[in-house]
Structure formats: C-alpha cells, structure tokens
Design a protein around this motif. Structure first.
Motif, PDB file in Angstrom:
ATOM      1  N   ASP A  20      -6.936  -3.375  14.232  1.00  0.00           N
ATOM      2  CA  ASP A  20      -6.716  -1.924  14.131  1.00  0.00           C
ATOM      3  C   ASP A  20      -7.261  -1.328  12.839  1.00  0.00           C
ATOM      4  O   ASP A  20      -7.454  -0.125  12.758  1.00  0.00           O
ATOM      5  N   ASP A  74       0.881  -1.173   0.000  1.00  0.00           N
ATOM      6  CA  ASP A  74       0.000   0.000   0.000  1.00  0.00           C
ATOM      7  C   ASP A  74       0.920   1.224   0.000  1.00  0.00           C
ATOM      8  O   ASP A  74       1.427   1.614   1.046  1.00  0.00           O
ATOM      9  N   MET A 123       3.092  -5.216  19.084  1.00  0.00           N
ATOM     10  CA  MET A 123       4.440  -5.186  18.546  1.00  0.00           C
ATOM     11  C   MET A 123       4.445  -4.296  17.304  1.00  0.00           C
ATOM     12  O   MET A 123       3.687  -4.534  16.372  1.00  0.00           O
TER      13      MET A 123
HETATM   14  N1  MSP Z   1      -1.744  -0.472   4.619  1.00  0.00           N
HETATM   15  C1  MSP Z   1      -2.699  -0.784   5.626  1.00  0.00           C
HETATM   16  C2  MSP Z   1      -3.645  -1.870   5.161  1.00  0.00           C
HETATM   17  C3  MSP Z   1      -4.402  -1.553   3.938  1.00  0.00           C
HETATM   18  S1  MSP Z   1      -5.456  -2.854   3.461  1.00  0.00           S
HETATM   19  C4  MSP Z   1      -6.393  -2.230   2.253  1.00  0.00           C
HETATM   20  C5  MSP Z   1      -1.977  -1.254   6.889  1.00  0.00           C
HETATM   21  N2  MSP Z   1      -0.735  -1.675   6.732  1.00  0.00           N
HETATM   22  S2  MSP Z   1       0.231  -2.148   7.917  1.00  0.00           S
HETATM   23  O1  MSP Z   1       1.444  -2.554   7.276  1.00  0.00           O
HETATM   24  O2  MSP Z   1       0.328  -1.123   8.903  1.00  0.00           O
HETATM   25  O3  MSP Z   1      -0.459  -3.342   8.632  1.00  0.00           O
HETATM   26  C6  MSP Z   1      -0.798  -4.481   7.895  1.00  0.00           C
HETATM   27  C7  MSP Z   1      -1.438  -5.540   8.757  1.00  0.00           C
HETATM   28  O4  MSP Z   1      -0.525  -5.969   9.769  1.00  0.00           O
HETATM   29  C8  MSP Z   1      -2.693  -5.056   9.478  1.00  0.00           C
HETATM   30  O5  MSP Z   1      -3.701  -6.051   9.369  1.00  0.00           O
HETATM   31  C9  MSP Z   1      -2.266  -4.920  10.912  1.00  0.00           C
HETATM   32  O6  MSP Z   1      -3.320  -5.182  11.785  1.00  0.00           O
HETATM   33  C10 MSP Z   1      -1.228  -6.048  10.973  1.00  0.00           C
HETATM   34  N3  MSP Z   1      -0.346  -5.822  12.103  1.00  0.00           N
HETATM   35  C11 MSP Z   1       0.567  -4.824  12.282  1.00  0.00           C
HETATM   36  N4  MSP Z   1       1.086  -4.946  13.533  1.00  0.00           N
HETATM   37  C12 MSP Z   1       0.502  -5.989  14.167  1.00  0.00           C
HETATM   38  C13 MSP Z   1       0.747  -6.709  15.338  1.00  0.00           C
HETATM   39  N5  MSP Z   1       1.616  -6.316  16.238  1.00  0.00           N
HETATM   40  N6  MSP Z   1       0.060  -7.860  15.533  1.00  0.00           N
HETATM   41  C14 MSP Z   1      -0.762  -8.407  14.580  1.00  0.00           C
HETATM   42  N7  MSP Z   1      -0.992  -7.776  13.463  1.00  0.00           N
HETATM   43  C15 MSP Z   1      -0.626  -6.435  13.352  1.00  0.00           C
HETATM   44  O7  MSP Z   1      -2.572  -1.241   7.944  1.00  0.00           O
END
Ligand code: MSP
Length: 510
Positions: A265, A51, A302
């Motif tokens: 989130d 993204d 995390m």
């Molecule tokens: N770019 C957006 C998503 C767009 S979807 C159309 C985004 N990216 S992210 O890289 O921040 O997070 C991606 C995924 O990783 C999310 O589902 C988020 O919940 C997950 N995680 C990020 N940190 C996390 C943890 N510590 N534990 C579990 N999942 C978490 O959000």
C-alpha cells in the motif's frame, strides 16, 4: 571474508492506534532479513520507528482529547515496547518528532529548493487523511454520496490551498531510466511492473506542503506551510544515519539503504517519490524496496479501520513469539497476500515446529542423554546413508543465500524444513537404537551427523525463530561467534567430540 554493510528498515508506523498484525508482519519480516545478514557476516544496521506528524495524527490526538506530542509519546512507546515483544533486533528506533530528524528534513528541503525542484502554487484536488495521500480524479469513486480512493478504499476530501510543489513530472524520464538500470530496485517483479506502468502513464507535480493544519515540520523560513508528511516521514531513513552530516560514520557506512521493507500500500511513496526526491537532492537512492503483501482476514486487509484485527499480543501470550514469527513468515511470503487464522496457525505450529524440527531435536537429544551420557564422538567412517544425507543437504542449502537475498523467504523456509524432514527420515531408516549393543561406533556416527544437521538447521532457522534455535545452539555448546553461515562453504560446525547439555521441549503441540 570481507564484511559488507547492510542497512535495512521497516516502515515507520503511524502511532494512531494499537499496533496490529500487519505492523507485526512488516517488522518481523525486516528482522528476519537483518538477522540473516548478521549471521552471514555482514555489518547490519536495522531501523524502525514512528511517523508522528500530519493531519491523521493531529486528528487522532484531538479525538483522544490530547496534545499531539503527549499523544505521540504515549503511542510511540507502545510501538517501541512491541519491538521487544516481537524480539526485533533493531539498532535504532527513530521518532519523527526528534530534533535529529527535523534537521535532516530541513536540509533535504533546502537541497530541493536549491536544485530548483520546488515552487509555490495552489493545490486543488483529492486528499485522503487516512493514507496521507493525494489522488487523481480518475482514482476516485463515489458511493452513497461519499468519495473514495479506488486504490486504497479510503475516504477522500476535496482540498484547495496554497502549496509548495515538487517537480515530479520532470523526473518521469529519469525515474524510468533509473528503474531500467536497477532492475531489482523494486521487488517482487509484479510490483516493479505496477510502478513502471504508473510512471509511464504520466506523473503530475506533487504537492509537498499544507497550510490548513499545524502538526508537522514547518517549511524553512515560512511559518504558514507544513512539510507534507510523506516527505517528512521518508527522510527518517537518512536522519537515523545522522544526515545531513554526510561525513558521519553511520552515514558513510550505511547509505544508500540496502533494503526498505514496506507493505504494497505504500509502494508509490517509496518507489516513486522517494528516489525522485533523493535524485533531485543529489543523494544516492536506496538499492531496493521490497513491497510485501497484506495480512488478510477473510478477503480484507487486516486494519483498524476495518475492525478485523487479530491482536499480536494475544497470540504471542497464547502460542509464543517464535511460533507467531514462524507462522507469519511461512504464511505470507513472496510479496503476495496471506490469509491468517487460528486454525492454520495451530496446524503450522504442529506440523513444522512441533512434529518436524522440534521432534528431531527432542528425539536426538533424549537418545544421546539416555544412552550416551550426553557425549558423542565420531570416527572417520562414513556410510553411504551418511553420504546421501550430506549430499541432499548440500543440494538444499546451495541456493539459500540467493533466496534470502532476493526476499524469497517462502522457498527458503521450505528448503530448510525439508532438511529437517530428511534428517528425521535418516534416523528412522538408520535406527541407531538397534546398534547400541553391537555397533556403538556406527551409532555414534549416526548421532553425530544428526546433531550436525540439527546445528545447520538451527543456524538457518535462527533469523525466523531466534529463541528456540538459540536454546538448541546453546545445548550443542556452539559459541556465539560460530553460529554463522560458513558451513555453507563446507566448514564443520561441531567438533569430533560433542558434549551436550539438556534441551527442554521446544514447541508445544496444539
Ligand atoms: N507511516 C507510514 C509509513 C511511513 S514509512 C516512511 C505507514 N504507517 S502504517 O502504520 O500505516 O503502516 C506501516 C506498515 O504496516 C506498512 O508497510 C503497511 O503496509 C503495513 N501494514 C499495515 N496493515 C497491513 C496488513 N494488514 N498486512 C500487512 N501489512 C500491512 O504506512
């Protein structure tokens, strides 16, 4: 059996830093569902990607002293490489900087304009760059002179600028009707209730464009405005199926999406904004959004900004990818949070993988090698102990499809591990080593049933630990086409005469 189609996605990841365990978790979880569905005779399309637009990425690129696209090329590649390291079975990897995605976002925007759901006004309110999200005043808290979102804990800034708005408020009633009709649209149930309460408390129109930066997709026919990055990002799920060409085979086969796997989130975006955009654009919303919990380190999520990251690559190098996959899937499930540590990782590998399933495979394969020259033939004679194990296994497998189809992975794993435990116990009780001299027929029948059990467990655990189970299934000489769930309907996996090849140790103890 008729093949059904299953379209499953992970979130697309912000390429704003190194991938961490939370990212690995989201991806592996979706991969487990994708692999399970493939083994269950479905035609699966599994999507992940990056993204890449918005202020957050623009700022990360500036910080790295790089042009945003060059920066994204570099970090997106790290995420793409990670799909291999995590042994993901994704069919596509989409980047929102690709042309196919721009076309798709433009089309969705035009549909929203056409339906009268977009209008020009001015945004005044709070914005978090880290979440790329707008927050209401009652979601803000002040600490040491700085303002934070109470929802995510991220820092927010005040924004005042001309903006296009999406008439989200007018979708409140229709969204509630939609949730009502589709009672499994949001799982787990606790998350569904959370979303419904939020929607009931009133929806405000949503700002869907920004004018204060440039890194993004421009509003069609308006160079000043950049489309809000979440409207842009969510559309990736359509772009990968070649939307706006709704006659395309991929689109026809796989839209609406069967399952968006996401972290809790980002539930609001997927469970409120996304179906509202789609309904307004006259596109069918997805069937389900599953909001998983967080990987915690101590009490905290995390994340990079919190500096409490367990690096997935280091863990994989030290323990192995199947080991990490199994641990994460077992530890954090049912949509609740999970606290991970090296100690509990090692305990989990030892107890479930090495001592239970690994030991079962090793002891049976070694015995058959050392005593039967790798050949086992069964007869029709079934003992009462055999019958009991077969019945117990049936009881434990009865509900497995249902569990997996409702994302109850934790209970699924528990049941399968229990089958392995019962099979180990059966061997202990039946003591085939004592039958070598005077009852070869019974000994062979015991070994044959143990091998059939190992085949079943391997197929059931295959979505979670694909490498180890593939080794076992190969050593059992079961061809790829037969590694499916038809045994749940009573189909035998092994022939009467089984020939084995060598199986090396599957899991090292720690
Ligand atoms: N770019 C957006 C998503 C767009 S979807 C159309 C985004 N990216 S992210 O890289 O921040 O997070 C991606 C995924 O990783 C999310 O589902 C988020 O919940 C997950 N995680 C990020 N940190 C996390 C943890 N510590 N534990 C579990 N999942 C978490 O959000």
């Amino acid at each position: 059996m008729k093949q059904s189609n299953f379209y499953i996605t992970t979130p697309i990841y912000y390429p704003s830093g190194e991938p961490h365990m939370g990212h690995a978790y989201s991806s592996i979880l979706a991969d487990v569902f994708a692999r399970f569905k493939r083994n269950d005779n479905c035609k699966v399309y599994f999507l992940t990607g990056t993204d890449e637009h918005g202020l957050k990425i623009q700022k990360a690129a500036e910080k790295a002293g790089s042009d945003p696209l060059i920066y994204c090329n570099k970090i997106s590649k790290i995420f793409k490489d990670l799909t291999k390291t995590l042994n993901l079975s994704n069919d596509d990897f989409i980047r929102t900087t690709e042309k196919r995605h721009h076309e798709s976002v433009n089309d969705l925007w035009s549909r929203l304009v056409k339906s009268g759901d977009i209008y020009l006004s001015k945004y005044e309110g709070w914005y978090s760059v880290s979440d790329e999200a707008y927050y209401n005043s009652d979601e803000i808290i002040e600490k040491n002179g700085k303002k934070y979102s109470t929802f995510s804990g991220s820092i927010v800034e005040w924004v005042e600028e001309e903006s296009f708005f999406f008439r989200l408020s007018s979708w409140q009633k229709r969204l509630l009707e939609f949730y009502d009709k589709n009672d499994k649209f949001i799982l787990p149930i606790s998350r569904r209730n959370e979303v419904i309460n939020f929607v009931k408390s009133g929806l405000k129109d949503l700002s869907v464009s920004r004018t204060s930066f440039t890194w993004g997709i421009k509003v069609p026919n308006n160079d000043k405005h950049i489309i809000y990055v979440w409207l842009d990002a969510l559309t990736n799920y359509l772009s990968a199926l070649n939307f706006p060409n709704t006659n395309d085979k991929l689109y026809k086969n796989f839209w609406p999406a069967s399952l968006h796997v996401i972290g809790k989130d980002i539930l609001r975006f997927h469970a409120i904004y996304w179906p509202a955009f789609l309904l307004a654009a006259k596109i069918k919303p997805p069937s389900r959004v599953f909001g998983h919990g967080w990987i915690l380190s101590g009490e905290e999520k995390m994340s990079k900004s919190k500096g409490n990251i367990l690096n997935p690559l280091e863990i994989i190098n030290r323990y192995g990818i199947d080991e990490l996959r199994y641990y994460l899937m077992k530890e954090v499930s049912h949509g609740s949070d999970g606290n991970i540590s090296l100690k509990s990782l090692e305990n989990c590998i030892n107890s479930d993988l090495a001592n239970n399933f690994g030991n079962l495979c090793q002891r049976v394969f070694s015995f058959v090698k050392n005593n039967c020259e790798n050949k086992v033939t069964k007869t029709k004679n079934i003992s009462s102990a055999d019958k009991k194990l077969i019945e117990q296994t049936k009881g434990l497998t009865k509900d497995l499809r249902n569990l997996m189809n409702n994302q109850h992975l934790n209970n699924y794993i528990k049941s399968v591990v229990n089958i392995s435990f019962l099979t180990n116990k059966y061997i202990n009780d039946e003591e085939p080593w004592k039958l070598k001299k005077n009852n070869i027929e019974k000994m062979n029948n015991i070994l044959h049933l143990a091998l059939e059990q190992i085949a079943k467990i391997s197929i059931l655990l295959n979505p979670i630990i694909p490498q180890a189970t593939t080794k076992v299934l190969e050593a059992l000489k079961i061809n790829v086409k037969s590694r499916n769930l038809l045994f749940l309907e009573g189909k035998k996996i092994l022939p009467k005469d089984v020939r084995l090849s060598e199986l090396n140790i599957l899991f090292k103890k720690n």
